[in-house]
Design a protein around this motif. Sequence first.
Motif, PDB file in Angstrom:
ATOM      1  N   THR A 101      52.673  36.552  43.470  1.00 29.59           N
ATOM      2  CA  THR A 101      51.579  36.185  44.373  1.00 29.59           C
ATOM      3  C   THR A 101      51.209  34.718  44.212  1.00 29.59           C
ATOM      4  O   THR A 101      51.020  33.994  45.191  1.00 29.59           O
ATOM      5  CB  THR A 101      50.341  37.064  44.100  1.00 29.59           C
ATOM      6  OG1 THR A 101      50.703  38.442  44.263  1.00 29.59           O
ATOM      7  CG2 THR A 101      49.205  36.725  45.051  1.00 29.59           C
ATOM      8  N   ILE A 154      41.928  32.983  40.352  1.00 28.22           N
ATOM      9  CA  ILE A 154      42.218  33.844  41.512  1.00 28.22           C
ATOM     10  C   ILE A 154      41.376  33.449  42.725  1.00 28.22           C
ATOM     11  O   ILE A 154      41.903  33.228  43.823  1.00 28.22           O
ATOM     12  CB  ILE A 154      41.965  35.330  41.151  1.00 28.22           C
ATOM     13  CG1 ILE A 154      42.989  35.819  40.122  1.00 28.22           C
ATOM     14  CG2 ILE A 154      42.018  36.204  42.405  1.00 28.22           C
ATOM     15  CD1 ILE A 154      44.413  35.926  40.631  1.00 28.22           C
ATOM     16  N   PHE A 191      42.520  31.843  46.325  1.00 30.30           N
ATOM     17  CA  PHE A 191      42.119  32.550  47.549  1.00 30.30           C
ATOM     18  C   PHE A 191      41.365  31.620  48.499  1.00 30.30           C
ATOM     19  O   PHE A 191      41.627  31.578  49.702  1.00 30.30           O
ATOM     20  CB  PHE A 191      41.242  33.756  47.173  1.00 30.30           C
ATOM     21  CG  PHE A 191      40.893  34.647  48.335  1.00 30.30           C
ATOM     22  CD1 PHE A 191      41.726  35.689  48.696  1.00 30.30           C
ATOM     23  CD2 PHE A 191      39.736  34.436  49.072  1.00 30.30           C
ATOM     24  CE1 PHE A 191      41.418  36.515  49.773  1.00 30.30           C
ATOM     25  CE2 PHE A 191      39.418  35.244  50.151  1.00 30.30           C
ATOM     26  CZ  PHE A 191      40.260  36.283  50.496  1.00 30.30           C
ATOM     27  N   GLN A 236      49.540  35.897  50.687  1.00 29.36           N
ATOM     28  CA  GLN A 236      48.999  35.624  49.356  1.00 29.36           C
ATOM     29  C   GLN A 236      47.543  36.079  49.243  1.00 29.36           C
ATOM     30  O   GLN A 236      47.140  36.657  48.230  1.00 29.36           O
ATOM     31  CB  GLN A 236      49.111  34.141  49.022  1.00 29.36           C
ATOM     32  CG  GLN A 236      48.749  33.850  47.564  1.00 29.36           C
ATOM     33  CD  GLN A 236      48.621  32.373  47.264  1.00 29.36           C
ATOM     34  OE1 GLN A 236      48.012  31.627  48.027  1.00 29.36           O
ATOM     35  NE2 GLN A 236      49.192  31.940  46.153  1.00 29.36           N
ATOM     36  N   LEU A 292      46.232  38.619  46.468  1.00 27.08           N
ATOM     37  CA  LEU A 292      45.288  38.128  45.451  1.00 27.08           C
ATOM     38  C   LEU A 292      44.142  39.106  45.219  1.00 27.08           C
ATOM     39  O   LEU A 292      43.538  39.129  44.136  1.00 27.08           O
ATOM     40  CB  LEU A 292      44.729  36.767  45.856  1.00 27.08           C
ATOM     41  CG  LEU A 292      45.649  35.556  45.636  1.00 27.08           C
ATOM     42  CD1 LEU A 292      45.067  34.311  46.282  1.00 27.08           C
ATOM     43  CD2 LEU A 292      45.885  35.302  44.148  1.00 27.08           C
ATOM     44  N   CYS A 341      45.204  41.215  42.327  1.00 25.79           N
ATOM     45  CA  CYS A 341      45.691  40.536  41.117  1.00 25.79           C
ATOM     46  C   CYS A 341      44.555  40.313  40.117  1.00 25.79           C
ATOM     47  O   CYS A 341      43.462  39.901  40.511  1.00 25.79           O
ATOM     48  CB  CYS A 341      46.313  39.183  41.474  1.00 25.79           C
ATOM     49  SG  CYS A 341      47.889  39.321  42.309  1.00 25.79           S
TER      50      CYS A 341
END
Length: 501
Positions: A17, A101, A105, A208, A212, A215
């Motif tokens: 990712t 993260i 994002f 992605q 995310l 993740c």
Amino acid sequence: MESGKELSGTLMLAVFTAVLGSFQYGYSLGVINAPQKIIETHYGRVLNVLPNESLLLNGTEARVLHPSVTMYWSLSVSIFSIGGMVSSFLVGWVGDSLGRIKGMFTVNILAVVGGLLMGLAKMGPAHILVIAGRAVMGFYCGLSSGLVPMYIGEIAPTAYRGALGTLHQLAIVTGILISQVIGLDFLLGNDIMWPVLLGLSGAPSILQSVLLLICPESPRYLYIKLGKEEEAKKTLKRFKGEYDTTKDIAEMQKEKEEAMKESKVSLLQLIRSPSYRQPLFVALMLHLSQQFSGVNAIFYYSTAIFTTAGVGQPVYATIGVGVINTILTMVSVLIVDKAGRRNLFLIGLAGMCLCAIMMTVGLVLLSTYSWMSYISMTAIFLFVSFFEIGPGPIPWFIVAELFSQGPRPAALALAGCCNWTSNFIIGMCFPYIEALCGSYVFIIFAVMLFGFTLFTYFRVPETKGKTFEEISSEFRRRRHAPPSGPKTATELELLERSTDA
């Protein structure tokens, strides 16, 4: 993080990712080259400086572009690097304030906006929309190229830190290759579809962003920056399965204590502090060697050499270079944790130096011996191969290994800016240097590569399989710190703070 399952599905998903951002970076780097003539033609049409469009497309005199078209095209290419140079300074702030993260994002908004601006270029003043889109995309890539190695470096087990870190470069070269392939005339590199080709730069950000959401955040960030021990434990178990997290937490606790001692390190503190000087100098020199190796100049010059060699479709030969680029990066992923960072970097630089000399010989003797063009072609393929073995992937992740949690974001920001600035300088200056030096242009790169090889041999430590504390000890040894005395104790403490994790 030595306990538990080393390479879990969650860890691999998180790394995949993250490197989608690197893929977008590579795609954006390569996408602008294939449709150059078509976009220039469209700019001329929009600016009303194409008295005879067919001449521009087919005749020899066609390529004498109107100065305004040349200016807007140059800006379309170079604005990308300028955006990256500016945003690379914000990597530390975004990574620390939003987290790894949420940071990745959030910056995806920039990728989507940049992609849309370029994708809708034909609906407005194309030159303005493309330049704006490239600027925004460059701003995104500057942030992404710092956040991705930061996140991967913090979640990767020590034994696989090199291999997982190299995936950043693998994603970049894959992005470049894909952009070259779909930029072919019969696919998207034509007068109708070129806005779609450019607009796709932002497409991976959508995938992605979705991934995310599932993740885990970096356990190091959760524990050291936010002090959330329970969340860090849960995240460790998500990455590695059910196991006793005591050892990992103890390791992070030690890193946290060191981070608390050194507090947050600003860019100015990083530059001024004697304790960070050696690792910072090594980090910046590795990034300089990557860009000033001449690899971008090779790509710039390859089509002309392939044309001279009698290749009917030089664009396919250039794609061939891209394929070798990708394959050799895969090889680097497999061997970097066995052969070691320093060894691969040395082999890569020395090999590139010999190839640059080989390239020069081929170009100088081309008029005398026509078969010398094949020597130059071979040199290009070997040059790219040596680049991807070491100098291509290693600078991106080794910075995270050389610095602890406190100075790491600032170091990544400074190294990133150094890389983007060098990239911009090479892109802007090479055509002028080539015009001045002619066939001898690659001797300049050969000399620089020789210097970088000597620097790596004498000054760059091996970080393979070492903890951050062991890397710190290596720098202490290289500084020949005296064994005793109050002053020595202070120096050792400072050094431990600089690289101990």
